[in-house]
Each structure stands twice: as structure tokens, then as C-alpha cells.
Design a protein around this motif. Sequence first.
Motif, mmCIF file in Angstrom:
data_model
loop_
_atom_site.group_PDB
_atom_site.id
_atom_site.type_symbol
_atom_site.label_atom_id
_atom_site.label_comp_id
_atom_site.label_asym_id
_atom_site.label_seq_id
_atom_site.Cartn_x
_atom_site.Cartn_y
_atom_site.Cartn_z
ATOM 1 N N ALA A 1 22.895 -35.381 -16.909
ATOM 2 C CA ALA A 1 23.430 -34.446 -17.904
ATOM 3 C C ALA A 1 24.389 -35.173 -18.826
ATOM 4 O O ALA A 1 25.348 -35.790 -18.380
ATOM 5 N N ASN B 1 18.453 -32.141 -23.059
ATOM 6 C CA ASN B 1 17.972 -30.766 -23.067
ATOM 7 C C ASN B 1 17.925 -30.209 -21.640
ATOM 8 O O ASN B 1 17.567 -30.924 -20.696
ATOM 9 N N LEU B 2 18.266 -28.938 -21.477
ATOM 10 C CA LEU B 2 18.220 -28.309 -20.159
ATOM 11 C C LEU B 2 16.825 -28.382 -19.544
ATOM 12 O O LEU B 2 16.680 -28.534 -18.320
ATOM 13 N N VAL C 1 25.383 -22.623 -18.986
ATOM 14 C CA VAL C 1 26.272 -23.361 -19.886
ATOM 15 C C VAL C 1 27.399 -22.457 -20.393
ATOM 16 O O VAL C 1 27.167 -21.333 -20.848
ATOM 17 N N ASN C 2 28.618 -22.979 -20.295
ATOM 18 C CA ASN C 2 29.831 -22.378 -20.873
ATOM 19 C C ASN C 2 30.150 -21.012 -20.267
ATOM 20 O O ASN C 2 30.592 -20.938 -19.128
ATOM 21 N N TYR D 1 17.780 -25.803 -24.765
ATOM 22 C CA TYR D 1 19.162 -25.958 -25.250
ATOM 23 C C TYR D 1 19.576 -27.408 -25.037
ATOM 24 O O TYR D 1 19.403 -27.961 -23.940
ATOM 25 N N THR D 2 20.131 -28.021 -26.067
ATOM 26 C CA THR D 2 20.591 -29.404 -25.993
ATOM 27 C C THR D 2 22.097 -29.431 -25.770
ATOM 28 O O THR D 2 22.852 -28.805 -26.523
ATOM 29 N N LEU D 3 22.510 -30.114 -24.722
ATOM 30 C CA LEU D 3 23.919 -30.159 -24.341
ATOM 31 C C LEU D 3 24.768 -30.797 -25.438
ATOM 32 O O LEU D 3 24.369 -31.797 -26.054
ATOM 33 N N ARG D 4 25.957 -30.226 -25.633
ATOM 34 C CA ARG D 4 26.895 -30.694 -26.645
ATOM 35 C C ARG D 4 28.166 -31.218 -25.992
ATOM 36 O O ARG D 4 28.466 -30.921 -24.831
ATOM 37 N N ASP E 1 30.562 -29.206 -23.381
ATOM 38 C CA ASP E 1 29.909 -28.106 -22.684
ATOM 39 C C ASP E 1 30.264 -28.112 -21.193
ATOM 40 O O ASP E 1 30.388 -29.175 -20.563
ATOM 41 N N LEU F 1 28.666 -27.200 -17.730
ATOM 42 C CA LEU F 1 27.328 -27.011 -17.195
ATOM 43 C C LEU F 1 27.392 -26.750 -15.692
ATOM 44 O O LEU F 1 27.953 -27.546 -14.936
ATOM 45 N N VAL G 1 30.502 -31.865 -19.737
ATOM 46 C CA VAL G 1 29.707 -32.898 -20.405
ATOM 47 C C VAL G 1 30.529 -33.527 -21.531
ATOM 48 O O VAL G 1 31.070 -32.820 -22.385
#
Length: 274
Positions: free
Chosen positions: A31, A36-37, A77-78, A89-92, A95, A97, A118
Amino acid sequence: MIELKTPAEIDRMRVAGRFVAEVLSEVGRLADVGVNLLDLEHHARGMIGRRGADSCYWDYAPSFGRGPFRNVICLAVNDAVLHGLPHDYTLRDGDVLTADLAVGIGGWVADSARTVVVGTAAEEDLRLVRATEEALEAAIEVARPGNRLGDISAAISAVAQDHGYPVNDEFGGHGIGRTMHEDPHVSNKGRAGRGLTLRPGLTLAIEPWFARTTDKIVHDPDGWTIRSADGSRAAHSEHTVAITEDGPLVLTRRDSEEPVRRGRPAGRLSARDA
């Protein structure tokens, strides 16, 4: 009905527990910002397939979900925290997780969850994650023969109170063994000295989860993902624990995991802390 496990059966659950720990460590390692999830889901699916394990989530269809669930891991997420349905969903950076995984091997099941931050971690997110880890360790500490189920619940809610986090008691821990969900229910809120007397052979999935500013939840349109009702961030920590004559035995402890004790200062936590 509550089924007490023999030492040999607990050893078989420990095999599943070690694998669950391995997968969650790998998911935490992978991660990162830009991942991406669905890539994490597919990686977990591959590990489960290669091991010949059985996903407890695939085709899971309880009354509260819009089933069947067609993934092998929950990723949230969040402000999402429970039953997170993997999606595109692409991790930022920054975030929060949560990954939750249950598998069976040889007819015996283990269940565990962890939350990571992350990339760059905000201090308030670190504190929230550490609080769930601290609550989990406090609950494990009292999971001893002769204590009561309420002692576990009270230990969790006491840590939440210390940190100023509200506690939802709709979803919590549970018995576990031949199936993912067995009796008894393990609330994250309770009174010490009340409830079922803990006996050797009882196996529990203990799972404190807190949202920062609410104990209310809402469901996503996907019918699975549970979020904090006010959009505040949330975190979740879980281990499968066996109660033995010698005290609690954690069956899903990750090799690199250092238990967080009450009052320990929070340090940096990132997805790379596998």
C-alpha cells in the motif's frame, strides 16, 4: 452455542493465523501513494490461492450486507472503517487505510485487521490508529481464564475514553473457530465483571474500532462499506486470540508487530511498517 477448542485445534487455528498475518503484512508493504485498492485485492487473492486457503469473505452474505461479497479482503479508506468493498480507488498521500482479512486453512479460521497511514501521516491520524492498537492490547491482556467477557469490552472502552473517542457498540468482535463468526459477540463497550466467564479453549476475534468524533455509522450505496456518520476518519485493529491456561495467545500476530501498550507515545506509522 460456544465451542471450546482443544490445544490441538488452537494449533490448527494458529496455522491460519500466521497466514492471515503474512497477507496483512504484505498488503501493508504494498500500500502506497498511487496504488489502487483493486491491485491490493488481486494480490491478496493470489496469495490465498497459492496457499490453498479459503476466503471467508467470498460469497459471504449476512443479513446486513448487500450480498454476496465477491472479494477476499475488506479495504476501507479514511472515514470508512468496516466491510470496505474494494473498488477503483487510487491511494493518496495521507490516506488512512484499513485492511481486514479472514481465511480458513484445513477447516479452521483466523481473522485480523490493521490500519495504516499511507505516505505522510497527520498526527491526529497516528493518534487514532495507535488508540485502536492500544485498546486491542489492553483487551488481550485481560483475556484470561476466570475473567469476564465484560472485562474485554471495558478495557476497550476505557482506552477510547482516555483518548476522547466515542465507541460504537453495533459492530464488535466475535467468537471464531470453524467459521468466521461464532458466539459470543464481543462488544467494544461494556462493564468489567459482567458477562460470560472466560475459559481455556475460548477463541475470540477482538476488534476495537473508533471514529474520531462520532459513534454513529452510515452505509455506502454498495451495501457493504460502513463509514462514520459525520465523515471523521476511523481506524480498526483486530487479532484472533485464544484463551489458554497460561493466558492469552495471539494467533494472528505479525512478525514485525510491536504491541502498543497503554500510555506509549505515538510514533510514525506508514504503510511500509509491515
